[in-house]
Design an enzyme around this catalytic site. Structure first.
Site, PDB file in Angstrom:
ATOM      1  N   ASP A  64      39.376  67.810  34.850  1.00 57.62           N
ATOM      2  CA  ASP A  64      40.646  67.092  34.932  1.00 57.62           C
ATOM      3  C   ASP A  64      40.515  65.849  34.056  1.00 57.62           C
ATOM      4  O   ASP A  64      40.684  65.925  32.839  1.00 57.62           O
ATOM      5  CB  ASP A  64      40.872  66.776  36.425  1.00 57.62           C
ATOM      6  CG  ASP A  64      42.257  66.283  36.739  1.00 57.62           C
ATOM      7  OD1 ASP A  64      42.674  65.285  36.139  1.00 57.62           O
ATOM      8  OD2 ASP A  64      42.940  66.879  37.593  1.00 57.62           O
ATOM      9  N   ARG A  82      40.394  75.549  50.083  1.00 53.31           N
ATOM     10  CA  ARG A  82      39.354  76.092  49.198  1.00 53.31           C
ATOM     11  C   ARG A  82      39.256  77.612  49.339  1.00 53.31           C
ATOM     12  O   ARG A  82      38.800  78.305  48.434  1.00 53.31           O
ATOM     13  CB  ARG A  82      37.987  75.487  49.535  1.00 53.31           C
ATOM     14  CG  ARG A  82      37.851  74.012  49.241  1.00 53.31           C
ATOM     15  CD  ARG A  82      36.396  73.595  49.329  1.00 53.31           C
ATOM     16  NE  ARG A  82      36.213  72.169  49.490  1.00 53.31           N
ATOM     17  CZ  ARG A  82      36.112  71.291  48.501  1.00 53.31           C
ATOM     18  NH1 ARG A  82      36.222  71.697  47.259  1.00 53.31           N
ATOM     19  NH2 ARG A  82      35.917  70.010  48.742  1.00 53.31           N
ATOM     20  N   GLU A 100      31.543  74.838  36.392  1.00 56.09           N
ATOM     21  CA  GLU A 100      32.481  73.895  37.021  1.00 56.09           C
ATOM     22  C   GLU A 100      33.817  74.593  37.266  1.00 56.09           C
ATOM     23  O   GLU A 100      34.254  75.413  36.450  1.00 56.09           O
ATOM     24  CB  GLU A 100      32.641  72.680  36.095  1.00 56.09           C
ATOM     25  CG  GLU A 100      33.602  71.619  36.557  1.00 56.09           C
ATOM     26  CD  GLU A 100      33.262  70.962  37.889  1.00 56.09           C
ATOM     27  OE1 GLU A 100      33.116  71.695  38.887  1.00 56.09           O
ATOM     28  OE2 GLU A 100      33.200  69.731  37.944  1.00 56.09           O
ATOM     29  N   PHE A 122      48.816  69.548  40.613  1.00 54.33           N
ATOM     30  CA  PHE A 122      47.694  69.475  41.547  1.00 54.33           C
ATOM     31  C   PHE A 122      47.372  70.887  42.032  1.00 54.33           C
ATOM     32  O   PHE A 122      48.223  71.564  42.604  1.00 54.33           O
ATOM     33  CB  PHE A 122      48.010  68.554  42.724  1.00 54.33           C
ATOM     34  CG  PHE A 122      46.764  68.184  43.481  1.00 54.33           C
ATOM     35  CD1 PHE A 122      45.984  67.109  43.062  1.00 54.33           C
ATOM     36  CD2 PHE A 122      46.350  68.912  44.584  1.00 54.33           C
ATOM     37  CE1 PHE A 122      44.812  66.777  43.729  1.00 54.33           C
ATOM     38  CE2 PHE A 122      45.180  68.591  45.261  1.00 54.33           C
ATOM     39  CZ  PHE A 122      44.406  67.522  44.830  1.00 54.33           C
TER      40      PHE A 122
END
Ligand code: PRP
Length: 179
Positions: free
Chosen positions: A103, A165, A99, A152
């Site tokens: 969060d 990404r 992963e 974030f």
């Protein structure tokens, strides 16, 4: 308005490479003779998984599961959607979930529960970045790259509204100064 957010590097590509290499050494020690099934959680984990397995010089298999909860925006909807089912059977396999980030923990907890119900021989979790301050459900991480502050994050697989990404570093979005 369509202004670009300001990005700052939190973990550089060199730091990521060192973390991936260290994790691979730990995983090698535990799995070199087990032909594990590595399961990446899409989409975020694709880059981490691709880099990690290049360091693993022993027999293994790879599959992906697609899970999503964030949709558009920075807050989880809290509802995990299975957007791509697994291609392989996990029954009796040594399964290692890969992963990109934990969060709230909702996605990973959902995934581990989903896989555990399918009776693997073992089930462990490898995570590149953990944000423990945001946790809503407990998650045990067996192999961890970084611990991050509550910002974030984008890059190295992580997105904001599907963008960023492709960045080679893990970055955070700098808050706009209020005047
Ligand atoms: C992101 C990320 C993790 C999850 C972590 O996925 O890739 O899978 O959120 O957040 P949580 O611990 O609060 O559940 P997202 O739902 O944005 O889908 P994506 O991987 O396709 O970007």
């Amino acid at each position: 308005m369509n202004s670009q957010p300001k990005l700052r590097i939190l973990f550089s590509r060199q730091e990521i490479e060192a973390a991936v290499s260290r994790l691979a050494a730990e995983i090698r020690q535990d799995y070199h003779d087990k032909c594990p099934l590595l399961i990446g959680i899409l989409k975020g984990s694709f880059m981490f998984l691709a880099d990690l397995i290049r360091h693993l010089d022993f027999p293994l298999e790879v599959d992906f599961i697609g899970l999503s909860s964030y949709g558009k925006g920075e807050q989880t909807s809290g509802k995990i959607k299975l957007v791509k089912p697994l291609g392989s059977s996990v029954k009796g396999r040594e399964v290692l979930v890969i992963e990109d980030i934990v969060d709230t923990g909702l996605t990973t907890a959902f995934c581990l529960d989903y896989l555990q119900q399918r009776k693997p021989a073992s089930l462990k979790l490898c995570v590149l970045t953990d944000k423990p301050s945001r946790r809503r459900v407990p998650v045990t991480i067996d192999y961890l790259g970084f611990t991050a502050p509550n910002k974030f994050l984008v890059g190295y697989g992580l997105d904001m509204n599907q963008k960023f990404r492709n960045l080679p570093d893990i970055c955070f979005i700098e808050e706009e100064e209020q005047c």
